[in-house]
Scaffold this active site. Structure first.
Site, PDB file in Angstrom:
ATOM      1  N   GLY A  52       2.984   2.548  10.903  1.00 34.63           N
ATOM      2  CA  GLY A  52       2.708   1.744  12.090  1.00 34.63           C
ATOM      3  C   GLY A  52       2.558   0.268  11.780  1.00 34.63           C
ATOM      4  O   GLY A  52       3.200  -0.573  12.400  1.00 34.63           O
ATOM      5  N   ALA A  53       1.696  -0.050  10.825  1.00 31.76           N
ATOM      6  CA  ALA A  53       1.436  -1.441  10.493  1.00 31.76           C
ATOM      7  C   ALA A  53       0.607  -1.498   9.216  1.00 31.76           C
ATOM      8  O   ALA A  53       0.143  -0.465   8.732  1.00 31.76           O
ATOM      9  CB  ALA A  53       0.675  -2.124  11.625  1.00 31.76           C
ATOM     10  N   MET A  54       0.436  -2.720   8.704  1.00 25.30           N
ATOM     11  CA  MET A  54      -0.255  -2.875   7.421  1.00 25.30           C
ATOM     12  C   MET A  54      -1.159  -4.097   7.445  1.00 25.30           C
ATOM     13  O   MET A  54      -0.747  -5.176   7.871  1.00 25.30           O
ATOM     14  CB  MET A  54       0.811  -2.987   6.314  1.00 25.30           C
ATOM     15  CG  MET A  54       0.225  -3.155   4.933  1.00 25.30           C
ATOM     16  SD  MET A  54      -0.780  -1.718   4.467  1.00 25.30           S
ATOM     17  CE  MET A  54      -2.004  -2.515   3.451  1.00 25.30           C
ATOM     18  N   GLU A  76      -5.551  -2.922  12.633  1.00 25.49           N
ATOM     19  CA  GLU A  76      -5.224  -3.748  11.459  1.00 25.49           C
ATOM     20  C   GLU A  76      -6.179  -4.930  11.359  1.00 25.49           C
ATOM     21  O   GLU A  76      -6.609  -5.295  10.274  1.00 25.49           O
ATOM     22  CB  GLU A  76      -3.773  -4.229  11.518  1.00 25.49           C
ATOM     23  CG  GLU A  76      -2.729  -3.122  11.681  1.00 25.49           C
ATOM     24  CD  GLU A  76      -2.870  -1.967  10.722  1.00 25.49           C
ATOM     25  OE1 GLU A  76      -3.352  -2.166   9.586  1.00 25.49           O
ATOM     26  OE2 GLU A  76      -2.511  -0.827  11.111  1.00 25.49           O
ATOM     27  N   HIS A 122      -9.477  -3.892   9.903  1.00 23.81           N
ATOM     28  CA  HIS A 122      -9.426  -3.658   8.452  1.00 23.81           C
ATOM     29  C   HIS A 122      -9.905  -4.880   7.669  1.00 23.81           C
ATOM     30  O   HIS A 122     -10.280  -4.748   6.514  1.00 23.81           O
ATOM     31  CB  HIS A 122      -7.989  -3.348   8.013  1.00 23.81           C
ATOM     32  CG  HIS A 122      -7.649  -1.885   7.964  1.00 23.81           C
ATOM     33  ND1 HIS A 122      -8.469  -0.938   7.399  1.00 23.81           N
ATOM     34  CD2 HIS A 122      -6.539  -1.202   8.378  1.00 23.81           C
ATOM     35  CE1 HIS A 122      -7.888   0.255   7.476  1.00 23.81           C
ATOM     36  NE2 HIS A 122      -6.720   0.127   8.064  1.00 23.81           N
ATOM     37  N   GLU A 176       0.846  -1.182   0.000  1.00 27.34           N
ATOM     38  CA  GLU A 176       0.000   0.000   0.000  1.00 27.34           C
ATOM     39  C   GLU A 176       0.887   1.239   0.000  1.00 27.34           C
ATOM     40  O   GLU A 176       1.847   1.276   0.761  1.00 27.34           O
ATOM     41  CB  GLU A 176      -0.899   0.050   1.242  1.00 27.34           C
ATOM     42  CG  GLU A 176      -1.899   1.196   1.161  1.00 27.34           C
ATOM     43  CD  GLU A 176      -2.862   1.253   2.355  1.00 27.34           C
ATOM     44  OE1 GLU A 176      -2.696   0.480   3.304  1.00 27.34           O
ATOM     45  OE2 GLU A 176      -3.753   2.090   2.299  1.00 27.34           O
TER      46      GLU A 176
END
Ligand code: TRP
Ligand code: ZN
Length: 882
Positions: free
Chosen positions: A268-270, A305, A308, A128
């Site tokens: 931060g994170a995905m 996350e 999501h 992303e």
């Protein structure tokens, strides 16, 4: 200034692809320097698309070594491989066909951390928003969804672990020291959710049984030896999975859910499908190394996350203009999760503090943009606090306007109707309009108009008529590209308090719609009258921060003190204390500027100490009540011609006044809030630590002596207390022997732990005053500093620029020049990181003249850089123009 793409993308130009992607089959032969990627893509021409239309795929820094159509090499005359696109002509009319693209990439050389890269010998991807095109040529946009099969081949010793999205199909040894694994993700997904991880990692395992009985294997992968640090993250994951079932009716949809923690990561994170990748900062924790804030962040980001999976993955964005569709909504969901897991009021206070500190300045400066923008040059620059945090507030307002039941109905309709699709904000809003039968078109302006609305309020009470009247006026300030604004639909939660501390039940007023305690402000000017009010009420306005606005309401300090003491909404109490404090702090800054001593209202001291003394209130709230508005809050309140030194000096004086007045109480509180049992990261224990450390900080102001903080440092048995004590020492007595000794003890003790050493850098980078620039320069030469690690760069250079108002904004402009050089240095390696740190200058126009001039020159110096990335080019240009 030169950037490699200057092209602007417009929402109005959106159209679907000409070719439909049916399936993706990827094979990776991993090698640190020469990874071979074979992508087999099945397409068909969309109905009605002319035969002359070529297939155009995206690429970025790719070396292509093969291109086939249905397994036959494509003749060079039939394709063009350009810098950023691959165009293939003469493709079949309607039958599906297979394109095979073979590329060769160099993960080791990938310092941008987008696409496939290496971090501590682990192969890792970040796709992303537009990273997949750095792996292979592809229709790299979120509205192209397909199931993926992924085959990974790698040296077995170097990479015993081979992971990708979805379910594990199988694997085997290849006989040549290599092995392979195959994964299949049945859920059609856009390329930005693709992930691959390969390497040698340790694992923490658990499982979760969903509401409908599916057994899900949970795995968190970390560096060998770090497994014990991942137990809190695992616990947070299980609580998130349960909460999403209970609060939103959302279950997990694969047999395995994996998280991998890596130490080099841009954000931060995905949320990659089934395989989240995290900055290890948001996974690893234990009492000796993580603060209470770290624990809270881990819990929130693990939840974010995970959530999501439904808001982002199952239902994704049609295009990147719709980013808030997944981010604003998912932040709202993680906020609600944390509120349910901890204290709702304290969580809300923290959210609003963060929103005001980060989003309000963005919305008031040259980088302001709508929650749903209509154009961008570099999408990486739109992962902003406006899209995330204001986007969350807009979602919260939908819930406020509709009420809990209709909001839930609308969410259910959204999940039902759009599962498996790539959709828009309009699709999302239509679900709520439908279930509530409300016209949300005026409300939708929250997505389209940038800028924080200013609501000006005055009230009058007519004892003869027994009426209470509110005069409200709203104004949305002009922002870049938007000069004239329409009035918005602003939901204001209100309460009318009485002198005896009770609250009136609200009669329905004339002049505005009211639903429950929500007053709907919809006109530019609105007069609202309540009848049958027997005595003068005290108005509590924008309870719970129901709307993300600036409020001008000249309320008498006595009324504010009353709210601070009696409101049933704790958030409103905190807000009232802030409103009492701000005028004092603004006046103190003005005094400091003209060299006279500041004075502090006795009423403020009284209100603060009253709240802090109230044992019926939870310690975490009392700590928040005692925390005065920050220097940047004060700067925002002043608005223009800011002098950070005067703001700092004025605030110090008010802090000292409160500290001296409450000295004995703070000493008692410090003892009383001492831990009673072994360390626990739960919210109640964290609240006690917060209140105790707040008391310590005031005590040190009162005593003006490092002894007490030094003692606290040496007796601390957890990272929260240890780092707080060190911060107090370093910030208040930077050159004291106690401080130097504590800093070196801390460094020696934690030299092996990168995340803790980040704190050591941060604490020193935020020491107030002009001297700190020199310290930062010295620290950059420390062997522990690593310019290639984003966490380290953010910890030192980022926090200096973002969180050290007096140090960064030195009157001689050296802070800005330093930053300009750092940005030009970081940009070629990692443009995303450089661009983000550069946004620390977004409020430069509100500085006093001399500093603003220095800041402008530094920005111009960056703009003159020979080859700027599109990321930095875009930010610097908007900051100079806007
Ligand atoms: N989608 C991610 C989140 O908010 C964040 C993200 C966007 C990201 N772009 C990224 C993370 C690039 C790392 C690198 O959850
Ligand atoms: Zn997100």
């Amino acid at each position: 200034m030169r950037t490699d793409t200057g092209e602007i993308i417009h929402l109005e130009d959106y159209r679907p692809t000409d070719f439909v992607l049916e399936r993706v089959d990827l094979t990776f032969e991993l090698d640190p320097r020469q990874t071979k990627v074979e992508a087999r893509l099945i397409f068909h021409r969309r109905e009605g698309v002319g035969l002359d239309m070529p297939l155009v795929l995206d690429g970025d820094e790719l070396k292509m070594t093969g291109l086939l159509l249905d397994q036959e090499e494509i003749a060079p005359a039939n394709y063009d491989a350009a810098d950023r696109t691959l165009t293939i002509r003469h493709l079949p009319a309607s039958a599906p066909f297979e394109i095979t693209v073979v590329t060769e990439i160099d993960p080791q050389a990938n310092t941008k951390l987008m696409g496939l890269y290496r971090t501590s010998d682990v192969y890792c991807t970040q796709c992303e928003a537009e990273g997949f095109r750095r792996i292979t040529y592809f229709p790299d946009r979120p509205d192209v969804l397909a199931p993926y099969t992924v085959n990974i081949i790698a040296d077995k010793e170097a990479a015993p672990l081979l992971l990708s999205n979805g379910n594990y199909l199988g694997g085997a040894n290849m006989g040549d020291g290599r092995h392979f694994a195959a994964w299949f993700d049945p859920h059609p997904k856009p390329s930005y959710l693709f992930a691959l991880v390969a390497g040698d990692l340790g694992v923490v395992e658990d499982s979760f049984t969903t509401l409908s009985g599916r057994e899900v294997a949970l795995k968190i992968y970390v560096e060998h030896g770090k497994e014990p640090y991942a137990t809190y993250a695992m616990d947070a994951l299980k609580r998130s999975m349960k909460w999403d079932e209970e609060a939103f009716g959302r279950e997990y949809d694969l047999d395995i859910f994996m998280i991998v923690a890596v130490s080099d990561f841009n954000m931060g994170a995905m949320e990659n499908k089934g395989l989240n990748v995290f900055n290890d900062k948001y996974v690893l924790a234990d009492p000796n190394t993580a603060t209470d804030a770290d624990y809270a962040n881990i819990e929130a980001i693990i939840a974010h996350e995970y959530f999501h999976n439904w808001t982002g993955n199952r239902i994704t964005c049609r295009d990147w203009f719709q980013l808030c569709l997944k981010e604003g909504l998912t932040v709202y969901r993680d906020h609600e999760f944390s509120a349910d897991q901890r204290s709702r009021a304290v969580k809300r206070i923290a959210e609003v503090r963060h929103l005001k500190a980060e989003q309000f300045p963005e919305d008031a400066g040259p980088l302001a943009h709508p929650v749903r923008p209509v154009k961008y040059r570099e999408i990486n620059n739109f992962y902003t606090t406006t899209v995330y945090e204001k986007g969350s507030e807009v979602t919260r307002m939908i819930a406020t306007l509709l009420g809990a039941d209709l909001f839930k109905k609308g969410m259910d309709l959204y999940f039902d109707r759009h599962d498996g699709q790539a959709v828009t904000i309009e699709d999302f809003l239509a679900c709520f309009a439908e279930v509530s039968k409300r016209d949300l078109s005026q409300f939708s302006l929250w997505y389209h108009q940038a800028g924080t609305p200013l609501v000006t309020v005055s009230t009058s009470y007519d004892a003869g008529r027994q009426t209470f009247t509110l005069s409200l006026e709203q104004m949305v300030p002009p922002t870049p590209g938007q000069t004239a604004k329409e009035p918005m639909h602003i939901p204001l939660r209100i309460g009318l308090l009485l002198e005896d501390g009770t609250e009136m039940s609200l009669p329905s007023p004339a002049g505005a719609e009211m639903t429950g305690d929500v007053l709907h402000l919809t006109e530019r000017k609105q007069t609202v009258t309540f009848e049958g009010i027997p005595s003068r009420p005290i108005l509590s306005l924008n309870r719970g921060f129901s709307a993300p606005i600036n409020l001008h309401f000249e309320q008498a300090p006595a009324d504010r003190a009353h709210i601070a003491r009696h409101e049933s909404d704790l958030f409103a109490r905190w807000q009232a204390l802030n409103d009492l404090a701000l005028p004092n702090l603004v006046a103190a800054a003005a005094s400091a500027r003209s060299g006279v001593p500041a004075r502090c209202d006795a009423a403020l001291v009284d209100a603060l100490l009253t709240a802090a003394r109230d044992d019926r209130l939870e310690p975490a709230f009392r700590a928040q009540a005692l925390a005065l508005p920050s220097e940047s809050d004060i700067a925002r309140e002043i608005g223009s011609n800011n002098n950070p030194d005067a703001i700092h000096a004025g605030r110090q004086q008010i802090m000292t006044a409160v500290a001296v007045a409450g000295r004995e109480f703070f000493a008692e509180l410090f003892d009383k809030m001492a831990a009673t049992g072994p360390f626990s990261p739960d919210a109640a224990s964290a609240g006690r630590r917060a209140l105790r450390n707040t008391a310590l900080s005031y005590l040190v102001y009162a005593e003006n002596d490092p002894a007490r903080a030094a003692a606290a440092f040496h007796s601390a048995d957890n990272m929260t207390d240890l780092s707080q004590a060190l911060t107090i020492l370093a910030h208040r007595f930077p050159d004291a022997p106690e401080t130097l000794q504590a800093l070196s003890a801390f460094k020696a003790r934690f030299a092996e732990n990168a995340l803790v050493i980040d704190k050591w850098f941060t604490i020193q980078a935020t020491i107030p005053g002009a001297e700190t620039l020199g310290r930062v320069r010295t620290l950059m030469a420390d062997p522990l500093f690593a310019g290639s690690n984003p966490n380290r760069v953010r910890a030192l250079i980022g926090t200096f620029a973002f969180s050290n108002p007096t140090g960064f904004n030195r009157a001689d402009g050296d802070g800005y020049r330093f930053l300009a050089h750092q940005i030009l240095d970081i940009d070629p390696r990692n443009p995303q990181l450089a661009a983000r740190i550069l946004t620390s200058m977004r409020s430069w126009r509100s500085l006093e003249e001399i500093r603003a001039e220095h800041a402008r020159n530094a920005l111009r110096e960056i703009a003159a850089g020979a080859t700027l990335s599109p990321d930095v080019g875009d930010i610097v240009e908007r900051m100079l123009v806007g």
